[in-house]
Design a protein around this motif. Structure first.
Motif, PDB file in Angstrom:
ATOM      1  N   ASP A  28       0.843  -1.188   0.000  1.00  0.00           N
ATOM      2  CA  ASP A  28       0.000   0.000   0.000  1.00  0.00           C
ATOM      3  C   ASP A  28       0.886   1.248   0.000  1.00  0.00           C
ATOM      4  N   LEU A  29       0.566   2.214  -0.849  1.00  0.00           N
ATOM      5  CA  LEU A  29       1.337   3.448  -0.910  1.00  0.00           C
ATOM      6  C   LEU A  29       1.015   4.344   0.294  1.00  0.00           C
ATOM      7  N   GLN A  77       6.601   5.997  -0.741  1.00  0.00           N
ATOM      8  CA  GLN A  77       6.941   4.931   0.196  1.00  0.00           C
ATOM      9  C   GLN A  77       5.769   3.955   0.261  1.00  0.00           C
ATOM     10  N   VAL A  78       6.072   2.727   0.697  1.00  0.00           N
ATOM     11  CA  VAL A  78       5.026   1.711   0.810  1.00  0.00           C
ATOM     12  C   VAL A  78       5.078   1.047   2.177  1.00  0.00           C
ATOM     13  N   ARG A  79       3.944   0.497   2.564  1.00  0.00           N
ATOM     14  CA  ARG A  79       3.863  -0.431   3.689  1.00  0.00           C
ATOM     15  C   ARG A  79       3.511  -1.797   3.117  1.00  0.00           C
ATOM     16  N   ILE A  80       4.127  -2.840   3.627  1.00  0.00           N
ATOM     17  CA  ILE A  80       3.890  -4.187   3.100  1.00  0.00           C
ATOM     18  C   ILE A  80       3.529  -5.120   4.241  1.00  0.00           C
ATOM     19  N   GLY A  81       2.544  -5.993   3.985  1.00  0.00           N
ATOM     20  CA  GLY A  81       2.172  -7.038   4.935  1.00  0.00           C
ATOM     21  C   GLY A  81       2.161  -8.396   4.256  1.00  0.00           C
ATOM     22  N   LEU A  85      -0.653  -2.381   9.808  1.00  0.00           N
ATOM     23  CA  LEU A  85       0.135  -2.244  11.041  1.00  0.00           C
ATOM     24  C   LEU A  85       1.627  -2.065  10.756  1.00  0.00           C
ATOM     25  N   SER A  86       1.994  -2.068   9.477  1.00  0.00           N
ATOM     26  CA  SER A  86       3.399  -1.932   9.109  1.00  0.00           C
ATOM     27  C   SER A  86       3.845  -0.477   9.182  1.00  0.00           C
ATOM     28  N   GLN A  87       5.111  -0.237   8.891  1.00  0.00           N
ATOM     29  CA  GLN A  87       5.700   1.096   8.868  1.00  0.00           C
ATOM     30  C   GLN A  87       6.174   1.403   7.444  1.00  0.00           C
ATOM     31  N   PRO A  88       6.348   2.707   7.117  1.00  0.00           N
ATOM     32  CA  PRO A  88       6.821   3.047   5.766  1.00  0.00           C
ATOM     33  C   PRO A  88       8.130   2.333   5.426  1.00  0.00           C
TER      34      PRO A  88
END
Length: 372
Positions: free
Chosen positions: A203-204, A289-293, A327-330
């Motif tokens: 997710d961006l 930036q992205v967050r990835i799960g 719940l991730s971080q950039p």
């Protein structure tokens, strides 16, 4: 008005039904010079382009000449010196370049066996001498029309084939390869359960804020460039993009084809996506930036929709991967305990971190940081 001419009964017509100027090309193969000229005169007057040959060998040489424009129809006598009409017709039907040219026999042979031989040789019609030119013109016109219709049908079939190829190519672009193939062959795809799959949500960060300040054309161009890069990475690592929803990118490994290394491949792909964005941000006008799960487990996959196909996946594994992403971080890859347990020998992690996951309570999660 009609007048006798040797063995031919020649009639001249001004009938408009025969005066259409098709400028279609007819080859007359006839050893009698008189008959040649009579046929030529009438056919040219009717609007056809005409060439003449005095026997079978001359006709074959004419057709085989380099750069020759082939006739649309051949009017062929049977009794000629050297190669007769039956033999010439048989030879023409054996060669791919000539076999589709319709042949009308015109002969003084009027026995039933001769007519049967003519059709067996490949002729489309048989006219006996003496004949009426109205009959000749009518039959020539009919067979030329049939040829035109046949060519139009072949062209339409070719266009349909091209459209079918485009449709199948589009399906293969938007659906996993095996799903697309089964849909093409059977018209449907049965939902299936897959026990060992890794699901990855990307997710961006701050996309909503960026979308309010960027022109729509720029925004779409940025998304297209980023997601195209992700597609290349997924394909390179044996993963499959499932879909994009706005700025969210969903990909998997281990579906629809089982893969014992699904977790490892998806982890490598996720790390490559982070690296791709970091490198892109060095020179790009807009930094992202992205967050990835990531989570591994069981999912159900199937086709959704009737008129518009979408292959989608469902199940708790998908939900957990989505919550891990939120719940991730950039520029971090947040993974579940299941992913950590399967990859800890080959990859580096930080954690564990205990988090409250909606509907799941307290769960241990880890940040995937790289290969060992």
């Amino acid at each position: 008005m009609c007048k006798p001419a040797g063995s031919l009964l020649v009639c001249y017509f001004n009938n408009s039904a025969f005066m259409d100027t098709f400028k279609e090309h007819i080859l007359v193969v006839e050893d009698s010079k008189v008959n040649q000229k009579l046929l030529q005169r009438l056919l040219v007057k009717t609007g056809y382009s005409v060439d003449l040959a005095g026997d079978g060998n001359a006709a074959l040489a004419f057709l085989q000449a380099e750069g020759r424009v082939l006739p649309d129809l051949i009017v062929l006598d049977i009794i000629m010196p050297g190669m007769d009409g039956f033999e010439l017709c048989k030879r023409l039907k054996l060669e791919a370049a000539f076999r589709d040219i319709p042949v009308i026999f015109i002969s003084s042979l009027d026995a039933a066996d001769d007519k049967v031989r003519g059709f067996e040789a490949g002729g489309v019609d048989y006219i006996t001498k003496p004949f009426h030119f109205g009959e000749v013109l009518a039959r020539i016109s009919t067979h030329l029309k049939l040829c035109r219709l046949q060519r139009q049908l072949e062209e339409k079939n070719k266009q349909l084939h091209l459209e079918k190829q485009k449709s199948e190519s589009l399906l293969r672009n938007v659906l996993p390869a095996r799903v697309a193939q089964e849909l093409i062959e059977k018209g449907s795809f049965s939902p299936q359960s897959y026990t060992d799959v890794t699901v990855c949500f990307v997710d961006l960060v701050q996309f909503t804020v960026a979308s309010s300040r960027l022109d729509p054309e720029v925004l779409i161009r940025e998304l297209n460039d980023i997601f195209s890069g992700f597609d290349d990475i997924a394909r390179m690592h044996g993963c499959e993009r499932m879909k994009t929803v706005g700025d969210a990118y969903l990909c998997t490994c281990g579906i629809p084809e089982a893969d014992p290394f699904h977790g490892r491949k998806m982890a490598d792909a996720a790390l490559a996506m982070i690296a791709f964005l970091e490198q892109r941000n060095v020179h790009a006008d807009h930094q992202w930036q992205v967050r990835i799960g990531m989570h591994s487990g069981e999912v159900v996959g199937g086709i959704v929709g009737i008129d518009k196909y979408l292959y989608d996946i469902f199940g708790d594994t998908v939900n957990i991967a989505s919550r891990l992403e939120s719940l991730s971080q950039p520029m971090q890859i947040n993974v579940s305990q299941e992913v950590y347990d399967s990859l800890e020998d080959d990859f580096c992690f930080t954690g564990p971190m205990m988090v409250e996951m909606k509907g799941k309570g307290a769960r241990a999660t880890y940040f995937l940081t790289g290969r060992q």
